[in-house]
Design a protein around this motif. Sequence first.
Motif, mmCIF file in Angstrom:
data_model
loop_
_atom_site.group_PDB
_atom_site.id
_atom_site.type_symbol
_atom_site.label_atom_id
_atom_site.label_comp_id
_atom_site.label_asym_id
_atom_site.label_seq_id
_atom_site.Cartn_x
_atom_site.Cartn_y
_atom_site.Cartn_z
ATOM 1 N N GLY A 157 0.775 -1.292 0.090
ATOM 2 C CA GLY A 157 -0.228 -0.042 0.114
ATOM 3 C C GLY A 157 1.168 1.252 0.020
ATOM 4 O O GLY A 157 0.904 1.898 -0.684
ATOM 5 N N ASN A 158 1.939 0.885 0.781
ATOM 6 C CA ASN A 158 3.086 1.872 0.360
ATOM 7 C C ASN A 158 4.430 2.031 -0.790
ATOM 8 O O ASN A 158 4.468 3.139 -0.700
ATOM 9 N N VAL A 159 4.732 0.670 -0.701
ATOM 10 C CA VAL A 159 5.833 0.430 -1.093
ATOM 11 C C VAL A 159 5.710 -0.822 -2.275
ATOM 12 O O VAL A 159 5.189 -1.512 -1.394
ATOM 13 N N GLU A 160 6.100 -0.460 -2.695
ATOM 14 C CA GLU A 160 6.281 -1.375 -4.240
ATOM 15 C C GLU A 160 7.761 -2.176 -4.124
ATOM 16 O O GLU A 160 8.212 -1.769 -5.097
ATOM 17 N N LYS B 201 13.030 -1.739 3.463
ATOM 18 C CA LYS B 201 13.054 -1.272 1.985
ATOM 19 C C LYS B 201 10.876 -0.332 3.728
ATOM 20 O O LYS B 201 9.786 -0.537 2.846
ATOM 21 N N ASN B 202 10.764 -0.384 4.521
ATOM 22 C CA ASN B 202 9.312 -0.350 5.131
ATOM 23 C C ASN B 202 8.431 -1.435 5.522
ATOM 24 O O ASN B 202 6.977 -0.779 5.255
ATOM 25 N N PHE B 203 8.320 -2.839 4.673
ATOM 26 C CA PHE B 203 7.914 -4.282 4.891
ATOM 27 C C PHE B 203 7.860 -4.413 5.915
ATOM 28 O O PHE B 203 9.310 -4.733 7.087
ATOM 29 N N PHE C 275 29.363 5.603 5.932
ATOM 30 C CA PHE C 275 27.890 6.754 5.888
ATOM 31 C C PHE C 275 27.632 6.008 4.363
ATOM 32 O O PHE C 275 25.986 6.999 4.166
ATOM 33 N N LEU C 276 27.948 4.988 3.567
ATOM 34 C CA LEU C 276 27.043 3.998 2.456
ATOM 35 C C LEU C 276 25.432 3.932 2.643
ATOM 36 O O LEU C 276 25.408 3.108 4.042
ATOM 37 N N PRO C 277 24.776 4.344 2.332
ATOM 38 C CA PRO C 277 22.806 3.668 2.593
ATOM 39 C C PRO C 277 22.730 2.137 2.031
ATOM 40 O O PRO C 277 23.793 1.646 1.256
ATOM 41 N N SER C 278 22.296 1.628 3.007
ATOM 42 C CA SER C 278 22.333 -0.043 2.719
ATOM 43 C C SER C 278 21.240 -0.138 1.150
ATOM 44 O O SER C 278 21.645 -1.225 1.186
ATOM 45 N N ALA C 279 20.881 0.740 0.154
ATOM 46 C CA ALA C 279 20.731 1.044 -1.067
ATOM 47 C C ALA C 279 21.777 -0.105 -2.049
ATOM 48 O O ALA C 279 22.401 -0.079 -3.184
ATOM 49 N N VAL C 280 23.049 0.825 -1.522
ATOM 50 C CA VAL C 280 24.565 0.307 -2.261
ATOM 51 C C VAL C 280 25.055 -0.660 -1.999
ATOM 52 O O VAL C 280 24.916 -1.063 -0.726
ATOM 53 N N PRO C 281 25.204 -1.391 -2.803
ATOM 54 C CA PRO C 281 25.461 -3.062 -2.921
ATOM 55 C C PRO C 281 26.830 -2.562 -2.330
ATOM 56 O O PRO C 281 27.731 -3.610 -3.609
#
Length: 349
Positions: free
Chosen positions: A95-98, A137-139, A303-309
């Motif tokens: 509903g919020n994240v896809e 990712k907010n699930f 300091f890198l975000p978790s989205a960076v592999p």
Amino acid sequence: MFLAWNEIKRNKLKFSLIIGVLIMISYLLFLLSGLASGLINMNREGIDKWQADAIVLNKDANQTVEQSIFNEKDVKDTYNKQTTLKQSGVIVSNGNVEENALLFGVTDNSFLIPKMIEGKKFTSNNEVIADETLKEKNFKIGDHLSLSQSDEKLKIVGFSESAKYNASPVLFANNQTIEKINASLGQNKTNAVVVKDKHWKDKHVNNDLEAIEIESFVKNLPGYQAQNLTLTFMISFLFVISATVIGIFLYVITLQKTNLFGVLKAQGFTNGYLAKVVLSQTLIIAMIGTVIGLLLTLITGAFLPSAVPIKFSAVTLVVYGVVLILVSLIGSLFSILTIRKVDPLKAIG
């Protein structure tokens, strides 16, 4: 070493420029090594946690799980320990994240399910376990997930350790759930059978099927080898660039000190001693540049975000650091060859 260090202190600007270039090269090198490890981990993380020896697929599936479909009975009781795997790509939304994900259909006691970190395992249809990358990712537990390709609703009842498969997060459900979502995976049908059996090569399967070693299966994942080869070439070129840059800088400095080397030779200093001085200087500046580059890399990684592999391996960082220093020493050989050719009489004038 004493003479080499004193000259570095006396000519701070010249040697600082070389150290600065080395810092940038080593910084980029270490970041690329972390990126390479991170991308490898994204592709094979979940597979490694299976701790399996082989996987059985349809021969015509080109070693792709989702394209492989066959009857479970074709592999029934063939191996000492085996489990079925049904896979379907899904787009899920709370509903919020896809998010794009893979839905795995497994038995409730399957060794394909990683260690639980929160909640519980599924106990009924349409309940799923999500790997922790979806949690980031907010699930949340209790979320009802809608699917783009089905009217079925899924409910998250727990989170497992991160188990990405081919760079996609994974949802684990029972076989009945995935059969309702993917009609091609009817009863007694499966995409793959994952095997834990050290003697799997001695077992025979149906002629329409093939048993593939896990490591070979991983290497044939879409994009896996292309990513690895690209980053490996980039890292290799950085080593070459490092040797070239160090060689050029030291060669220029050596040319500027031709008269000095001539005087030293006239005073009895041998080519071997002067070569040791150049190697010592190179070792000092290479170590300083490499260590500072490593520290900057670790600070950046924090300091890198978790989205960076990105994933750092202590062994890889140490090996690359040592190789970078050795390559820098190789680059200094141009200067040593120049020193050997210096004629004391001509240099003094």
